[in-house]
Design a protein around this motif. Sequence first.
Motif, PDB file in Angstrom:
ATOM      1  N   ALA A  40       0.717  -1.259   0.085  1.00 47.98           N
ATOM      2  CA  ALA A  40       0.100  -0.168   0.034  1.00 47.98           C
ATOM      3  C   ALA A  40       0.832   1.202   0.104  1.00 47.98           C
ATOM      4  CB  ALA A  40      -0.819  -0.102   1.321  1.00 47.98           C
ATOM      5  N   LYS A  41       1.951   1.333   0.735  1.00 49.30           N
ATOM      6  CA  LYS A  41       2.753   2.590   0.763  1.00 49.30           C
ATOM      7  C   LYS A  41       3.574   2.939  -0.654  1.00 49.30           C
ATOM      8  CE  LYS A  41       4.055   1.878   5.488  1.00 49.30           C
ATOM      9  NZ  LYS A  41       5.085   1.228   6.278  1.00 49.30           N
ATOM     10  N   GLN A  42       3.597   2.005  -1.408  1.00 48.29           N
ATOM     11  CA  GLN A  42       4.082   2.206  -2.751  1.00 48.29           C
ATOM     12  C   GLN A  42       3.130   2.536  -3.718  1.00 48.29           C
ATOM     13  OE1 GLN A  42       4.934  -0.922  -0.999  1.00 48.29           O
ATOM     14  NE2 GLN A  42       7.034   0.051  -0.319  1.00 48.29           N
ATOM     15  N   GLY A  43       1.891   2.786  -3.561  1.00 51.41           N
ATOM     16  CA  GLY A  43       0.711   3.300  -4.443  1.00 51.41           C
ATOM     17  C   GLY A  43      -0.092   2.013  -5.013  1.00 51.41           C
ATOM     18  N   ILE A  44      -1.116   2.461  -5.771  1.00 49.71           N
ATOM     19  CA  ILE A  44      -1.850   1.480  -6.205  1.00 49.71           C
ATOM     20  C   ILE A  44      -1.443   0.689  -7.307  1.00 49.71           C
ATOM     21  CG2 ILE A  44      -3.326   3.162  -7.519  1.00 49.71           C
ATOM     22  CD1 ILE A  44      -5.898   1.609  -6.999  1.00 49.71           C
ATOM     23  N   GLU A  45      -0.634   1.480  -8.297  1.00 49.99           N
ATOM     24  CA  GLU A  45      -0.166   0.802  -9.352  1.00 49.99           C
ATOM     25  C   GLU A  45       0.870  -0.289  -8.923  1.00 49.99           C
ATOM     26  OE1 GLU A  45       0.328   4.018  -8.879  1.00 49.99           O
ATOM     27  OE2 GLU A  45      -0.977   5.094 -10.572  1.00 49.99           O
ATOM     28  N   LEU A  70      -6.909   2.450  -0.569  1.00 48.76           N
ATOM     29  CA  LEU A  70      -5.783   1.468  -0.504  1.00 48.76           C
ATOM     30  C   LEU A  70      -5.122   2.140   0.756  1.00 48.76           C
ATOM     31  CD1 LEU A  70      -4.151  -0.983  -1.288  1.00 48.76           C
ATOM     32  CD2 LEU A  70      -2.749   0.686  -2.782  1.00 48.76           C
ATOM     33  N   SER A  71      -5.097   3.446   1.025  1.00 51.00           N
ATOM     34  CA  SER A  71      -4.053   3.728   2.021  1.00 51.00           C
ATOM     35  C   SER A  71      -4.534   3.494   3.625  1.00 51.00           C
ATOM     36  CB  SER A  71      -3.750   5.269   1.980  1.00 51.00           C
ATOM     37  OG  SER A  71      -5.021   5.973   2.059  1.00 51.00           O
ATOM     38  N   MET A 113       3.107   1.724  10.796  1.00 51.12           N
ATOM     39  CA  MET A 113       3.899   2.933  11.089  1.00 51.12           C
ATOM     40  C   MET A 113       4.852   2.767  11.908  1.00 51.12           C
ATOM     41  SD  MET A 113       2.715   4.667   8.671  1.00 51.12           S
ATOM     42  CE  MET A 113       2.310   6.211   8.486  1.00 51.12           C
ATOM     43  N   ILE A 114       4.475   2.043  13.160  1.00 49.27           N
ATOM     44  CA  ILE A 114       5.560   1.904  14.424  1.00 49.27           C
ATOM     45  C   ILE A 114       6.663   1.191  13.815  1.00 49.27           C
ATOM     46  CG2 ILE A 114       5.811   0.716  16.326  1.00 49.27           C
ATOM     47  CD1 ILE A 114       2.910   1.583  17.083  1.00 49.27           C
ATOM     48  N   LEU A 115       6.522   0.143  13.119  1.00 50.91           N
ATOM     49  CA  LEU A 115       7.564  -0.658  12.670  1.00 50.91           C
ATOM     50  C   LEU A 115       8.360   0.066  11.687  1.00 50.91           C
ATOM     51  CD1 LEU A 115       5.649  -4.147  11.580  1.00 50.91           C
ATOM     52  CD2 LEU A 115       7.431  -3.678  13.443  1.00 50.91           C
ATOM     53  N   GLU A 116       7.955   1.029  10.947  1.00 52.96           N
ATOM     54  CA  GLU A 116       8.688   1.786  10.100  1.00 52.96           C
ATOM     55  C   GLU A 116       9.664   2.917  10.917  1.00 52.96           C
ATOM     56  OE1 GLU A 116       7.689   5.231   6.829  1.00 52.96           O
ATOM     57  OE2 GLU A 116       6.854   3.492   6.493  1.00 52.96           O
ATOM     58  N   ILE A 117       8.921   3.194  11.936  1.00 54.03           N
ATOM     59  CA  ILE A 117       9.621   4.274  12.511  1.00 54.03           C
ATOM     60  C   ILE A 117      10.694   3.619  13.547  1.00 54.03           C
ATOM     61  CG2 ILE A 117       9.455   5.946  14.646  1.00 54.03           C
ATOM     62  CD1 ILE A 117       6.664   6.506  13.830  1.00 54.03           C
ATOM     63  N   GLY A 118      10.499   2.269  13.899  1.00 55.92           N
ATOM     64  CA  GLY A 118      11.307   1.700  14.523  1.00 55.92           C
ATOM     65  C   GLY A 118      12.618   0.924  14.103  1.00 55.92           C
TER      66      GLY A 118
END
Length: 85
Positions: free
Chosen positions: A20-25, A58-59, A67-72
Amino acid sequence: MPSPKPLYGTELVDCARANAKQGIETAAYQCGYGDDLNTFAQELRQACEKMNLQVKELSELITDQDMILEIGTGEIIAPDTASEL
């Protein structure tokens, strides 16, 4: 690696969430729908409804835990040994 065939149900939701973070395409491509965004969106909507997920975009599949995993993902700072505190 993209799915060789279109995904459905929980597999589709899991794959879409992971991308999802990379976008719908990118999500559509990785889930086996190529550039057919309309079919991807329709199937994803149906899969979410069957799972009782209230998702309009999608977002919205990106959770707080993601989000926590990304921050961590930062660097861990700690002593070299237990005796060096």
